[in-house]
Structures are given as structure tokens and as C-alpha cells.
Design an enzyme around this catalytic site. Sequence first.
Site, PDB file in Angstrom:
ATOM      1  N   ASN A  47      35.026  34.713  43.382  1.00  0.00           N
ATOM      2  CA  ASN A  47      36.029  35.727  43.706  1.00  0.00           C
ATOM      3  C   ASN A  47      36.393  36.544  42.473  1.00  0.00           C
ATOM      4  O   ASN A  47      36.369  36.066  41.339  1.00  0.00           O
ATOM      5  CB  ASN A  47      37.265  35.134  44.400  1.00  0.00           C
ATOM      6  CG  ASN A  47      37.872  33.929  43.737  1.00  0.00           C
ATOM      7  OD1 ASN A  47      37.215  33.232  42.974  1.00  0.00           O
ATOM      8  ND2 ASN A  47      39.126  33.662  44.038  1.00  0.00           N
ATOM      9  N   GLU A  49      39.344  38.985  41.604  1.00  0.00           N
ATOM     10  CA  GLU A  49      40.636  39.556  42.012  1.00  0.00           C
ATOM     11  C   GLU A  49      40.956  40.822  41.230  1.00  0.00           C
ATOM     12  O   GLU A  49      40.334  41.123  40.206  1.00  0.00           O
ATOM     13  CB  GLU A  49      41.735  38.493  41.843  1.00  0.00           C
ATOM     14  CG  GLU A  49      41.540  37.329  42.806  1.00  0.00           C
ATOM     15  CD  GLU A  49      42.657  36.305  42.779  1.00  0.00           C
ATOM     16  OE1 GLU A  49      43.523  36.360  41.881  1.00  0.00           O
ATOM     17  OE2 GLU A  49      42.654  35.436  43.680  1.00  0.00           O
ATOM     18  N   CYS A  58      36.165  38.594  47.722  1.00  0.00           N
ATOM     19  CA  CYS A  58      35.930  37.167  47.933  1.00  0.00           C
ATOM     20  C   CYS A  58      34.561  36.755  47.414  1.00  0.00           C
ATOM     21  O   CYS A  58      33.629  37.574  47.313  1.00  0.00           O
ATOM     22  CB  CYS A  58      36.005  36.826  49.416  1.00  0.00           C
ATOM     23  SG  CYS A  58      37.653  36.882  50.112  1.00  0.00           S
ATOM     24  N   GLU A  60      32.176  34.955  48.804  1.00  0.00           N
ATOM     25  CA  GLU A  60      31.052  35.108  49.738  1.00  0.00           C
ATOM     26  C   GLU A  60      30.564  36.541  49.776  1.00  0.00           C
ATOM     27  O   GLU A  60      29.352  36.816  49.828  1.00  0.00           O
ATOM     28  CB  GLU A  60      31.468  34.720  51.163  1.00  0.00           C
ATOM     29  CG  GLU A  60      32.092  33.359  51.311  1.00  0.00           C
ATOM     30  CD  GLU A  60      33.610  33.407  51.192  1.00  0.00           C
ATOM     31  OE1 GLU A  60      34.118  33.905  50.167  1.00  0.00           O
ATOM     32  OE2 GLU A  60      34.276  32.933  52.113  1.00  0.00           O
ATOM     33  N   CYS A  91      37.285  33.801  54.901  1.00  0.00           N
ATOM     34  CA  CYS A  91      38.318  34.667  55.468  1.00  0.00           C
ATOM     35  C   CYS A  91      37.689  35.566  56.533  1.00  0.00           C
ATOM     36  O   CYS A  91      36.462  35.636  56.685  1.00  0.00           O
ATOM     37  CB  CYS A  91      38.967  35.506  54.369  1.00  0.00           C
ATOM     38  SG  CYS A  91      37.989  36.927  53.848  1.00  0.00           S
ATOM     39  N   CYS A  94      35.114  38.160  55.276  1.00  0.00           N
ATOM     40  CA  CYS A  94      33.834  37.546  54.890  1.00  0.00           C
ATOM     41  C   CYS A  94      33.030  37.150  56.120  1.00  0.00           C
ATOM     42  O   CYS A  94      31.794  37.218  56.110  1.00  0.00           O
ATOM     43  CB  CYS A  94      34.074  36.331  53.992  1.00  0.00           C
ATOM     44  SG  CYS A  94      34.593  36.801  52.333  1.00  0.00           S
TER      45      CYS A  94
HETATM   46  N1  THU Z   1      38.897  33.814  48.803  1.00  0.00           N
HETATM   47  C1  THU Z   1      37.533  33.827  48.772  1.00  0.00           C
HETATM   48  O1  THU Z   1      36.923  34.106  47.727  1.00  0.00           O
HETATM   49  N2  THU Z   1      36.859  33.522  49.914  1.00  0.00           N
HETATM   50  C2  THU Z   1      37.477  33.228  51.097  1.00  0.00           C
HETATM   51  O2  THU Z   1      36.820  33.162  52.123  1.00  0.00           O
HETATM   52  C3  THU Z   1      38.916  32.922  51.110  1.00  0.00           C
HETATM   53  C4  THU Z   1      39.669  33.552  50.004  1.00  0.00           C
HETATM   54  C5  THU Z   1      39.629  34.165  47.586  1.00  0.00           C
HETATM   55  C6  THU Z   1      40.293  35.503  47.654  1.00  0.00           C
HETATM   56  C7  THU Z   1      41.389  35.347  46.610  1.00  0.00           C
HETATM   57  O3  THU Z   1      40.832  35.652  45.347  1.00  0.00           O
HETATM   58  C8  THU Z   1      41.716  33.858  46.648  1.00  0.00           C
HETATM   59  O4  THU Z   1      40.641  33.225  47.346  1.00  0.00           O
HETATM   60  C9  THU Z   1      43.019  33.530  47.341  1.00  0.00           C
HETATM   61  O5  THU Z   1      43.099  34.150  48.574  1.00  0.00           O
END
Ligand code: THU
Length: 147
Positions: A47, A49, A58, A60, A91, A94
Site C-alpha cells: 500500500n 498512502e 491499496c 493489490e 477492499c 480492489c
Molecule cells: N489496504 C490495502 O492495501 N488493501 C486492502 O484491500 C485493504 C486496505 C490498505 C489501504 C490503507 O493504506 C490501509 O490498508 C488501511 O486502510
Amino acid sequence: MTMKDASVAALVEAARGAMAHAHAPYSGFAVGAAVRLTDGEIVAGTNFENASYGLSLCAETVALATVNSRGRLADVEAIAVVGGADGVTPCGRCRQVMVEAEQIAGRPIAVYCASASGDAVTEHRVSALLPYAFGPMDLGVTRKKRS
Ligand code: THU
């Protein structure tokens, strides 16, 4: 351990390796993803951010976008997603990205979910994660065009 178990374990470990590179200063929640291609190559992502929180990417999506940038989206066969003490599942955004990859690949993509360090791995189908999905086929696109 069967061959399948071994390949799943390797994919999960690759996703865990990617977690070390997470840029997650806002949530503190590191996620790693690893995509396995038909020739066994593994492409990882984590991820990424952003200070404008909603722009965060994210793991994925980053991994699948990297696969696409290498022209290999048609070769995706599995993806592992790892994070948290209790595990993580993809999520909604994704899941939609996975639908795109799966329909372009023309095969079901296995999705393996695990925690940051535990032994348990759950296997999911994209069609179960996002039923009744809208995808490229709805727009008449069945394969990524190769130039
Ligand atoms: N996150 C992912 O990388 N993949 C997901 O499917 C769920 C959420 C990350 C996004 C953010 O950086 C952190 O998890 C918290 O939401």
C-alpha cells in the site's frame, strides 16, 4: 506440504516481504500483495498512502498495476493479500480491479488472504468476493489488446 500448498506459501511469503515497503504513515496498517503469473513469476505490491487520504493506493491494486505495466495482465493466475494481526480481505475497489484482471486473463484468479504472520490462509474466488460484477465483458472487451 503439497505442491499447491508450497506455491501458496511462497506467494504469501512474497506478499509478507512486500509489507516491509508499505508507505502507511497515516493508518499504520501495512498490507502486502503478491501476484503469481502462469510462468511462476511473482510480482509484489504494497500500500502507498497519501497525505490526501482518499488518494491512497491499496497493495493489490499496486501489484496488479505493476503486472499491467509489464504487459502481463493476461498471465495472472493467483494473488495473495496479507496484513494485520487478524488478516485482511480486499477492499471493494480492489475487488473491482481483480474483476478486470480476471476477465482480461480469461481464467479464475485465486485470492489467498492471510495475516501478517499467522499460519491460516483462506482461499477465495473473485466471483464470490464481488458477485454480479460489472466488467470489461459488459463493454465488449474480452482480452487486452496487444500492440
Ligand atoms: N489496504 C490495502 O492495501 N488493501 C486492502 O484491500 C485493504 C486496505 C490498505 C489501504 C490503507 O493504506 C490501509 O490498508 C488501511 O486502510
